[in-house]
Design a protein around this motif. Structure first.
Motif, short mmCIF file in Angstrom:
data_model
loop_
_atom_site.label_atom_id
_atom_site.label_comp_id
_atom_site.label_asym_id
_atom_site.label_seq_id
_atom_site.Cartn_x
_atom_site.Cartn_y
_atom_site.Cartn_z
N THR A 39 -3.66 19.55 -5.27
CA THR A 39 -4.98 20.44 -5.59
C THR A 39 -5.15 20.39 -7.32
OG1 THR A 39 -3.43 22.38 -5.43
CG2 THR A 39 -4.40 21.68 -3.40
N TRP A 40 -6.25 21.33 -7.06
CA TRP A 40 -6.93 21.54 -8.63
C TRP A 40 -5.90 22.58 -9.21
CZ3 TRP A 40 -10.25 19.37 -11.76
CH2 TRP A 40 -10.50 20.23 -12.89
N GLY A 41 -5.35 22.07 -10.60
CA GLY A 41 -4.54 22.89 -11.09
C GLY A 41 -3.18 22.54 -10.75
N ARG A 42 -2.57 21.81 -9.57
CA ARG A 42 -1.39 21.36 -8.96
C ARG A 42 -1.49 19.85 -8.86
NH1 ARG A 42 1.14 25.36 -4.86
NH2 ARG A 42 2.88 23.61 -5.33
N GLY A 43 -1.54 19.11 -9.85
CA GLY A 43 -1.67 17.53 -9.83
C GLY A 43 -2.94 16.93 -10.00
N LEU A 44 -3.96 17.92 -9.99
CA LEU A 44 -5.21 17.62 -10.23
C LEU A 44 -5.71 18.37 -11.47
CD1 LEU A 44 -7.04 17.01 -6.69
CD2 LEU A 44 -5.92 15.20 -8.33
N PRO A 45 -6.69 17.64 -12.47
CA PRO A 45 -7.05 16.25 -12.69
C PRO A 45 -5.72 15.37 -12.75
CG PRO A 45 -7.56 17.25 -14.65
CD PRO A 45 -7.24 18.56 -13.63
N ALA A 46 -5.62 14.26 -12.14
CA ALA A 46 -4.50 13.45 -12.27
C ALA A 46 -4.06 12.93 -13.64
CB ALA A 46 -4.84 12.09 -11.37
N GLN A 48 -0.59 10.87 -15.77
CA GLN A 48 0.05 9.66 -15.82
C GLN A 48 1.19 9.70 -14.37
OE1 GLN A 48 -0.21 7.11 -17.67
NE2 GLN A 48 1.32 5.61 -16.62
N ALA A 49 1.68 10.79 -14.35
CA ALA A 49 2.72 10.99 -13.17
C ALA A 49 2.04 10.76 -11.95
CB ALA A 49 3.57 12.34 -13.42
N GLU A 50 0.78 11.55 -11.85
CA GLU A 50 0.28 11.53 -10.42
C GLU A 50 -0.23 10.10 -10.37
OE1 GLU A 50 -0.33 13.77 -12.69
OE2 GLU A 50 0.52 15.35 -11.69
N ILE A 53 2.62 8.09 -8.83
CA ILE A 53 2.76 8.47 -7.42
C ILE A 53 1.73 7.63 -6.65
CG2 ILE A 53 2.74 10.21 -5.68
CD1 ILE A 53 3.74 12.12 -7.95
N ILE A 54 0.40 7.61 -6.83
CA ILE A 54 -0.53 7.05 -6.10
C ILE A 54 -0.16 5.43 -6.18
CG2 ILE A 54 -3.00 6.49 -6.21
CD1 ILE A 54 -3.57 9.13 -7.48
N ASP A 55 0.24 4.90 -7.24
CA ASP A 55 0.33 3.38 -7.28
C ASP A 55 1.72 3.31 -6.06
OD1 ASP A 55 -1.54 2.80 -8.89
OD2 ASP A 55 -0.34 3.03 -10.58
N ARG A 56 2.63 4.06 -6.17
CA ARG A 56 3.83 3.88 -5.23
C ARG A 56 3.47 3.95 -3.72
NH1 ARG A 56 7.26 7.27 -4.97
NH2 ARG A 56 9.21 6.05 -4.26
#
Length: 261
Positions: A39-46, A48-50, A53-56
């Motif tokens: 969510t916004w403020g918790r992972g967004l905006p994405a 390097q770490a996010e 996670i998306i690639d995995r």
């Protein structure tokens, strides 16, 4: 006004990005739904770490799609082998994440230890400086007491030397000021007083005062009215009023004159 500024300030106008309602078609799994936990403020905006996670998640979905069906013993064995490999890969990734987290915690712990050590060093330095000041004050007080005792003993020795015959004589201040040859008027040089050194300090040396020509010139420069003194005799006090009444001070003067005669 303060109220208008509060209603229209930027902090109140800033909101989270809008997320519209959606409908998922039957039989389809959108990839965007795998990121529902962000969510916004918790992972967004994405960051390097996010993105990792998306690639995995994408690799895992491709791996699940590449798994062989469980229709034969060979496929089952192959599937188990691929799952074991993926599990080992997941455990290795998890261990790597734990190592990174431990390194971050270790760095934070080192920073906290260093900060605590610096604070302790500052506190120790302050305490040492305070102890040093206390010792310096005690040392100065001790030196002052030793000097005072030394002066006291010297005075006692001087008094004892004067009274070498054993006869105690107290100081007679009246006798000292009565005798013009005493130490009060004529101190001796052997006790540290040298009157000849400052004998001419207050002497005025001037051409107009020390020479005859200077006196003549000084006399010419002075006005004539200064040299010719005019003394005005004081007027007698009037002790009788216009009506013929004698004042009290006049009566008192008459009585005093009579007594004097």
């Amino acid at each position: 006004t303060l109220g208008t500024q509060t209603d229209y300030r930027d902090g109140e106008a800033q909101t989270d990005p809008y997320s519209p309602e959606y409908i998922v078609r039957s039989g389809s799994v959108p990839e965007i739904l795998t990121l529902a936990t962000l969510t916004w403020g918790r992972g967004l905006p994405a960051g390097q770490a996010e993105m990792e996670i998306i690639d995995r998640i994408r690799e895992k979905r491709a791996w699940e799609a590449a798994l062989p069906p469980m229709d034969s013993p060979s496929n089952i064995a192959k599937r188990l082998k691929m799952m074991e490999a993926m599990e080992r890969k997941e455990w290795a990734y998890r261990e790597e994440e734990i190592d990174k987290l431990q390194k971050v915690r270790l760095e934070v712990f080192k920073e906290l230890l260093q900060r605590r050590e610096e604070n302790q060093n500052e506190l120790d330095a302050t305490r040492l400086f305070s102890h040093w000041q206390n010792h310096q004050k005690a040392k100065e007080e001790k030196i002052r007491k030793i000097q005072h005792d030394c002066a006291l003993m010297l005075r006692k020795l001087i008094a004892k030397r004067k009274n070498y015959m054993g006869k105690l004589e107290r100081r007679d201040i009246i006798k000292e000021y009565k005798d013009f040859s005493s130490q009060t008027y004529a101190p001796l040089s052997r006790i540290g007083f040298f009157p000849d050194n400052i004998s001419g300090y207050s002497a005025v040396k001037n051409f107009y005062l020390n020479t005859f020509a200077g006196l003549c010139e000084l006399e010419k420069s002075v006005q004539h009215s200064v040299s010719q003194l005019k003394i005005k005799a004081p007027e007698p006090k009037c002790t009788v009023t216009k009506t013929g009444y004698i004042r009290r001070s006049g009566r008192l003067e008459a009585v005093l004159a009579q007594v004097h005669q």
